[in-house]
Structure formats: structure tokens, C-alpha cells
Design a protein around this motif. Structure first.
Motif, PDB file in Angstrom:
ATOM      1  N   GLU A  34      24.405  27.223 105.316  1.00  0.00           N
ATOM      2  CA  GLU A  34      24.670  28.561 105.956  1.00  0.00           C
ATOM      3  C   GLU A  34      25.507  28.125 107.067  1.00  0.00           C
ATOM      4  O   GLU A  34      25.584  27.125 107.625  1.00  0.00           O
ATOM      5  CB  GLU A  34      23.515  29.163 106.336  1.00  0.00           C
ATOM      6  N   ASN A  35      26.246  29.252 107.791  1.00  0.00           N
ATOM      7  CA  ASN A  35      27.144  29.259 108.583  1.00  0.00           C
ATOM      8  C   ASN A  35      25.946  29.174 110.018  1.00  0.00           C
ATOM      9  O   ASN A  35      25.165  29.946 110.053  1.00  0.00           O
ATOM     10  CB  ASN A  35      27.998  30.447 109.158  1.00  0.00           C
ATOM     11  N   TYR A  36      26.115  28.138 110.969  1.00  0.00           N
ATOM     12  CA  TYR A  36      24.885  27.990 111.856  1.00  0.00           C
ATOM     13  C   TYR A  36      24.958  29.096 112.827  1.00  0.00           C
ATOM     14  O   TYR A  36      26.138  29.690 113.250  1.00  0.00           O
ATOM     15  CB  TYR A  36      25.287  26.740 112.695  1.00  0.00           C
ATOM     16  N   SER A  37      23.740  29.639 113.025  1.00  0.00           N
ATOM     17  CA  SER A  37      23.332  30.755 113.822  1.00  0.00           C
ATOM     18  C   SER A  37      22.855  30.236 115.056  1.00  0.00           C
ATOM     19  O   SER A  37      21.975  29.779 115.304  1.00  0.00           O
ATOM     20  CB  SER A  37      22.497  31.565 113.040  1.00  0.00           C
ATOM     21  N   ASN A  65      35.930  24.601 115.181  1.00  0.00           N
ATOM     22  CA  ASN A  65      36.196  25.874 114.228  1.00  0.00           C
ATOM     23  C   ASN A  65      35.026  26.943 114.791  1.00  0.00           C
ATOM     24  O   ASN A  65      33.759  26.562 115.176  1.00  0.00           O
ATOM     25  CB  ASN A  65      36.101  25.602 112.926  1.00  0.00           C
ATOM     26  N   LYS A  66      35.250  28.169 114.330  1.00  0.00           N
ATOM     27  CA  LYS A  66      34.366  29.369 114.901  1.00  0.00           C
ATOM     28  C   LYS A  66      33.027  29.263 114.187  1.00  0.00           C
ATOM     29  O   LYS A  66      32.080  29.395 114.483  1.00  0.00           O
ATOM     30  CB  LYS A  66      35.039  30.732 114.823  1.00  0.00           C
ATOM     31  N   LYS A  67      33.386  28.744 112.915  1.00  0.00           N
ATOM     32  CA  LYS A  67      31.985  28.613 111.968  1.00  0.00           C
ATOM     33  C   LYS A  67      31.830  27.264 111.473  1.00  0.00           C
ATOM     34  O   LYS A  67      32.673  26.460 111.156  1.00  0.00           O
ATOM     35  CB  LYS A  67      32.383  29.424 110.799  1.00  0.00           C
TER      36      LYS A  67
END
Length: 213
Positions: A34-37, A65-67
């Protein structure tokens, strides 16, 4: 329900609700693609301090990067957060019934260093499961699993430190137990698993079973 599969995010000294899922479900998968939250249990936990609930967070290296995928998130040691967490936990739980019994088993998490947050959290989970004497279910996802996948009950967003972002969980019914500062601030449910083991010791695993809805 017990035979169903659960999908969890990784978590730092995860909340009691999280460990209830390890007891409740036969199969558990931890999402690593998953994209880190941010501002989630992935790098933070809530303990019970003298002034009430206290959030402590593991700083992570800022992504270029943003994600960034959860599996690629690195722990930052630019500040001595380990010492701060150690002192915070000591201040919160030194007078609890089982602090001296368990604290030596946890010390390495505040002295050793791990490169990746996921590896760090998995090591913590393994130790906590040994303390609780429950099976450590920590299989990792091979690829990102979309929401509403029928093979899993998805707890990735259900278990969240902010009530406004978390989803209702009909299968978690936290029961009151004695907490160090409970006389001052009352019972605070679903804190870090640290709160449970320091206060309830060997009865912690039975407590998890009583919280299943």
C-alpha cells in the motif's frame, strides 16, 4: 468469522483491537504494498500517561516522491526518539503490576536500530505475540490488495487512531480493566498493547478473547 481471513496494515506496538484480530482470525495478511499513510498506527501508538492518552510516533525518512510503499519506508534516527519513547513508557507504566516482568524483553526495541519500519514492526509483533502466548500471524501480501476484496475482512482503514477516520468494528467490544491512571482520567479503551500487558500480564490473552464481538 474465526475461519475468515483478515487484512491488516503494519503497526507500531499496535492497539488492542489489532491483536484481537490475530486471536479472532485463522489467517492474517499484513499489507506491505500500500501507499504509506501518515498519522496512522503504522508508526505510532497511544499509551496512558499521567495526563491521559499520549501518542508517541516513530519518525520516518521523508520520501523523495509524494507516494512511497509501506515496505520501503525507512526509520529516521535524526533525533533520539528511542530514548524519548523509552522514558515515556517508563513514566507511564513503571508503577503498573507487570512492568518489571516484561520491560527487559522490550528494551532492545529502544536500543537497536532497524532500517525499515515494516521490519521493525514485525519484530515487535513477534515479541508481543510471544508475551501473549498467541500465534504470530505475520504473512505479508505479495501485491497490493484492493479494497472490498471478498477473500478478506479489511481492517486497514478500520483500525485508526483518529475516530473520525476509523470505521465501525462490530467485532470489537473493549472491556474495562484497571489502568495506572484510571482513577484520574477514567478507563481509556483500545490503547497500545503495551497498556494491556503491563496492567494485566498473563491475563492479557484471555482479555483479548473477551473483547471479540
Amino acid at each position: 468469522m474465526e475461519n475468515s481471513s483478515a487484512l491488516l496494515s503494519t503497526a507500531y506496538f499496535a492497539p488492542i483491537q489489532y491483536y484481537c484480530k490475530l486471536v479472532q482470525h485463522q489467517n492474517v495478511l499484513i499489507e506491505q504494498w500500500e501507499n504509506y499513510s501518515k498519522q496512522s498506527y503504522r508508526n505510532r501508538c497511544n499509551i496512558y500517561g499521567a495526563n491521559g492518552a499520549l501518542a508517541i510516533s516513530v519518525p520516518v525518512v521523508k520520501a523523495t516522491n509524494k507516494k512511497v510503499l509501506t515496505k520501503d519506508v525507512k526509520v529516521s534516527y535524526d533525533t533520539n526518539w528511542q530514548k524519548l519513547h523509552w522514558k515515556g513508557i517508563e513514566s507511564a507504566y513503571k508503577s503498573s503490576p507487570f512492568y518489571e516482568y516484561y520491560i527487559d524483553d522490550l528494551e532492545r526495541f529502544f536500543t537497536q536500530k532497524w532500517d525499515y519500519l515494516l521490519d521493525f514492526n514485525l519484530e515487535i509483533q513477534a515479541e508481543i505475540c510471544e508475551i501473549l502466548e498467541i500465534e504470530n500471524k505475520n504473512a505479508l501480501s505479495d501485491d497490493f490488495i484492493p479494497m472490498q476484496t471478498p477473500d478478506f475482512i479489511d481492517y486497514r482503514n478500520m483500525i485508526h487512531p483518529k475516530a473520525s477516520k476509523g470505521l465501525a468494528d462490530a467485532n470489537f467490544n473493549p472491556q474495562a480493566y484497571t489502568q495506572v491512571f484510571g482513577d484520574k482520567h477514567g478507563f481509556i479503551p483500545n490503547l497500545s498493547i503495551l497498556d494491556l500487558i503491563f496492567n494485566m500480564g498473563p491475563d492479557s490473552s484471555h482479555y483479548l478473547e473477551t473483547c471479540l464481538g
